[in-house]
Design a protein around this motif. Structure first.
Motif, short mmCIF file in Angstrom:
data_model
loop_
_atom_site.label_atom_id
_atom_site.label_comp_id
_atom_site.label_asym_id
_atom_site.label_seq_id
_atom_site.Cartn_x
_atom_site.Cartn_y
_atom_site.Cartn_z
N ILE A 41 8.81 -10.59 27.07
CA ILE A 41 10.01 -9.94 26.52
C ILE A 41 9.95 -9.97 25.00
CG2 ILE A 41 11.46 -10.56 28.50
CD1 ILE A 41 12.79 -12.70 26.65
N ALA A 42 10.90 -9.27 24.36
CA ALA A 42 11.03 -9.32 22.90
C ALA A 42 12.45 -8.93 22.53
CB ALA A 42 10.04 -8.37 22.24
N ARG A 43 12.88 -9.39 21.36
CA ARG A 43 14.15 -8.97 20.80
C ARG A 43 13.86 -7.99 19.69
NH1 ARG A 43 19.40 -11.83 18.99
NH2 ARG A 43 20.08 -10.44 17.30
N ILE A 44 14.67 -6.94 19.60
CA ILE A 44 14.51 -5.96 18.53
C ILE A 44 15.82 -5.84 17.77
CG2 ILE A 44 13.97 -3.56 17.98
CD1 ILE A 44 12.24 -3.44 20.44
N ASP A 45 15.73 -6.01 16.45
CA ASP A 45 16.87 -5.79 15.55
C ASP A 45 16.57 -4.58 14.68
OD1 ASP A 45 16.68 -9.03 15.83
OD2 ASP A 45 18.77 -8.35 15.65
N ILE A 46 17.56 -3.69 14.57
CA ILE A 46 17.39 -2.52 13.69
C ILE A 46 18.65 -2.39 12.83
CG2 ILE A 46 16.75 -0.08 13.53
CD1 ILE A 46 15.89 -0.17 16.46
N ALA A 47 18.47 -2.42 11.52
CA ALA A 47 19.59 -2.25 10.60
C ALA A 47 20.11 -0.81 10.69
CB ALA A 47 19.14 -2.57 9.17
N PRO A 48 21.35 -0.56 10.24
CA PRO A 48 21.85 0.81 10.24
C PRO A 48 20.85 1.73 9.53
CG PRO A 48 23.62 -0.70 9.69
CD PRO A 48 22.36 -1.51 9.74
N TRP A 49 20.52 2.83 10.18
CA TRP A 49 19.55 3.82 9.70
C TRP A 49 18.13 3.29 9.59
CZ3 TRP A 49 21.29 8.35 10.49
CH2 TRP A 49 22.70 8.51 10.48
N GLY A 50 17.89 2.11 10.02
CA GLY A 50 16.51 1.64 10.13
C GLY A 50 15.83 2.25 11.35
N ILE A 51 14.54 2.12 11.42
CA ILE A 51 13.80 2.62 12.59
C ILE A 51 12.78 1.59 13.06
CG2 ILE A 51 13.96 5.07 11.93
CD1 ILE A 51 10.93 4.84 11.16
#
Lengths: 212, 212, 212, 212, 212, 212
Positions: C90-100
């Motif tokens: 598994i993995a966790r993904i964080d994306i900031a606003p307007w990040g990709i």
């Protein structure tokens, strides 16, 4: 489905239905409609769209008002047809305070258990001859692995609901709940087998069978 | 093996014991010495001889003077090193009159059960949600299949010993005896889990745990 | 066996890394220490404990202050040794606003993407000749599948951080970020190849290569 | 690596050769040094270079001055270490006019045969009970498939050398030449078996065994 | 799609038989009716019963009054539909005194051979280049392994019938009897190939071909 | 069978086209007619003939008068139905002087590249985080391996045409040309993703998208 039944003789002679393995794909994907268990044919790729790979509602809590105080919400190939042939699935698990997800195995999948909310005890037991019990208390943000085929369970030991997201290494992992399979099979397993296997008297076995 | 133990810390850092899968072979055979569980290295092919593919004594009855009245004599890769990587093994099963081979699963193998002597009842239970119980009375010359991962059992219902030869679709099928794993795990599974899972009072659970 | 110990340092340098496949296990588990990529030996089962199947901290947000505005926190066999041979991670993904999370492939895994927080657009592209683009806007509680080997991406289109938990069908899925692999390879791919492949002039290619 | 060679006899006795399957990789590649048949450990990825994936000389004709008038030049994992774990290999086949590549099987591979030069007859035989013989005359630019495990052969029926390039679905396909295996085994197969199996008198069998 | 409908009659005749691999199952079982070779569709699970996993008569001696003096009684997926997708099968082998089970291969299975009655010699031959012959005299209760794809045989060397039960690592192992495939193929293999391959004159080859 | 055609809409919804894995075969072969992508049913074995395993014309040069100056001529299961279930295929590659076969991946296959004519540079890039570029100049008779799933390319650096024959470890390897998938997807990937992923301004991205 009513007017489909008359086709069965023809289908039985000609194509009928299918197959079932987890293995390398032969194409980008092989989306299937969940008509029945084991149905794994490919939808015409031209008719496949993004919605075939989409499922919604995993943020909604399952209803845990049942004897075990827990609820599993599966997202297997039956619920998400795009998973067909891809060898993986997920599920949400809700456990009320002091509820349990009773001892069970997944005959076709390893499970990675991720705690989103709550505090719980988890455990699995190794195969014979040692039957070692590996157990751990988990909090939010903890991850635990239940290897394929081994008996495991979860128990809420906190005051709040447990919410977990699990990943499973099969599109259709299967679940065998030990209590249900042993004491709730249809038809019942002979009490001669169960009294001997569990070293319980016949009355207790009959009581158990009446419960499941 | 005594002077081997001091190597373990080093082994733990370096090679240790290697790997483990059932899959297509890459050579004619890959014989291994049974140094430890999971040991799968190939013996130098030049040193391999016919005896690496040989096991004797499967005609000798197992000792069934034990609580379940049955005995399994395995011929797995641990007993027959030439089976390594080949994905198959066998075992002999002896069951005394009215003895049982209690409910268990093989997490890594389908089993084909062939009756050489005696009369018995066999059964397996399908996974959730149906938990259907498929059962059959078998005589000498009968063959029955227990699909991989499903709970199954055998019970001698005749007046003579049952003798069976079984084939298993893994070099190391694994066995999980339900009673032992659930009530005899080390350390014990919390009685909070078991009372809830089996809907039994704490005294019965404690009694069960003392038996296994 | 006594004169075997002096070989160990050499063995550590030579044999080391051993093998690597996703396939059926041959035992309950085969825990490995994360010495290096592809390290797949089994730890002595007697030394294995619950902590070998445990990882903590998946609830902690990844640091997205980087050019793409996203961060992947992997829980692969390297981070969770109990996953070895079990074919899932598994993995966790964080994306900031307007990040990709920029276009990439996992050469060894299908990905199931579950949105825990936020709103985002996701997409994947099928193989030649059609190169169809399947895209979808996802909200909290939505699930999406990226089939094995296909190029895919995620883009935060909301005002809050996106948090996702993904399941991957390999213990070591691999990641090939297209931009990095094509324009940031070491040593560089000849600009003769890239100008022709992307129909860009040499200056733009050189500019791209300086960025990655 | 100089002081490594003296370890080889010990290695041969102890760890030796490790494992062997064709299956999904767990990493980009797992290059092995061809110390021996079945050797499948991974070279340290940092020491791997382009030459590990390179082989030269496949354009050089094999020497066909031998009784069968043919020569196979293999490019298997033993010759091209980068092929380890990748499940494929190739070979060049040269056949002099009227030479043959005698009946043989590849126990681990399907073969795709591509004619670069010459004219030949090829054939394979299906399994029992039909033993159908599929045969075809091939010219330059023709391609033919020999399915895994089936007995097949090639025979030059032109006036020029046959040159072919074949692809095989295993890193180590194995070859069992029927004549050699049956009449040239070491030690010999008892003539009692062979006279009965081939319905030939003992003298002919002895003659055959003296030839191989 | 409009002009696709006229294809259906053809499809009904041609497609049918479907697919065929040995791999992990996707459900508890996938029972098939033995309509034809390679038929692997799943029977509706609700219609499946214990008899689908049952076969009787393996205790009945096969008729060995034939030139080789042996008889194989298969219990493959064709005879026992519940074996479909489960990767294993069994067979009974009877060999009259001085009879043989002539040299053959199973292209898809390793065989574990268990002697129930009698005394026999067994052997297998390794692949090129060594063609080593591993041979052993077996008695009642002895077990021997024939690795997948290798040529092997059995020969009764006692005064009584040999009875053996064998386990095979495929639901449909396949059999290639060397003599039948090489000298009894339909149509015949050109005697130009066989004279060269076996270094026999044309008359002997013609004689052999007339026998098979 | 005439009245079977009206079933097509039902069939299209229910069974459609079947399955797809690379795995061990269950029979000698399973020839399929290339009716559609993913179509993997077995032709009736009695109707199978040598032509089902035959393809001709691989000696004919592909037409390289196109922007990349290269042409791939596939011989996959779609072109050669006998390859179905056998896990291997081939292709011919022609590259004009200074043409390229642009960066691409095969999601389901390792490729062995054999140079028949010409001089070229080849390369592949490893996965994150290193993105190492392995490159080599190849001449006639050279062989190079592109491991499964990795981005690779070829570039003619001589004055003559390059002709190569490649072997691929899947019956349907798939091709993802990076430029086409990223800049030529249908519908287009949002320029917001691409400007960020490739750190290019919107005009350049639009220009790129217009080219593909």
């Amino acid at each position: 489905m009513t007017n489909f039944s008359f086709l069965l003789p023809v289908l039985a002679l000609s194509i009928s239905l299918v197959f079932a393995v987890d293995a390398s794909t032969l194409q980008d994907f092989c989306v299937t409609n969940p008509i029945g268990q084991g149905n794994s044919e490919c939808k015409d790729p031209k008719l496949v769209g993004a919605n075939d790979f989409f499922f919604s509602g995993i943020h909604i809590a399952g209803n845990t008002t049942n004897p075990s105080g827990s609820k599993v919400t599966p997202v297997f190939a039956s619920q998400l047809p795009g998973l067909n042939t891809l060898g993986i699935s997920i599920a949400r698990i809700d456990i009320a305070p002091w509820g349990i997800n009773p001892p069970h195995t997944h005959p076709r999948a390893t499970e990675i258990f991720t705690v989103l909310e709550g505090t719980l005890e988890v455990g699995f037991i190794t195969s014979n001859p040692d039957n070692r019990h590996f157990t751990k208390v988990l909090q939010k943000g903890d991850v635990f692995v239940f290897p394929i085929g081994l008996i495991h369970y979860q128990r809420n030991i906190g005051y709040d609901n447990v919410v977990a997201l699990v990943a499973l290494s099969s599109q259709n992992p299967g679940v065998i709940t030990i209590g249900n399979a042993v004491f709730g099979a249809t038809p019942e397993i002979s009490s001669d087998v169960l009294t001997k296997a569990f070293q319980l008297d016949k009355n207790t076995i009959n009581y158990l069978q009446s419960k499941f």
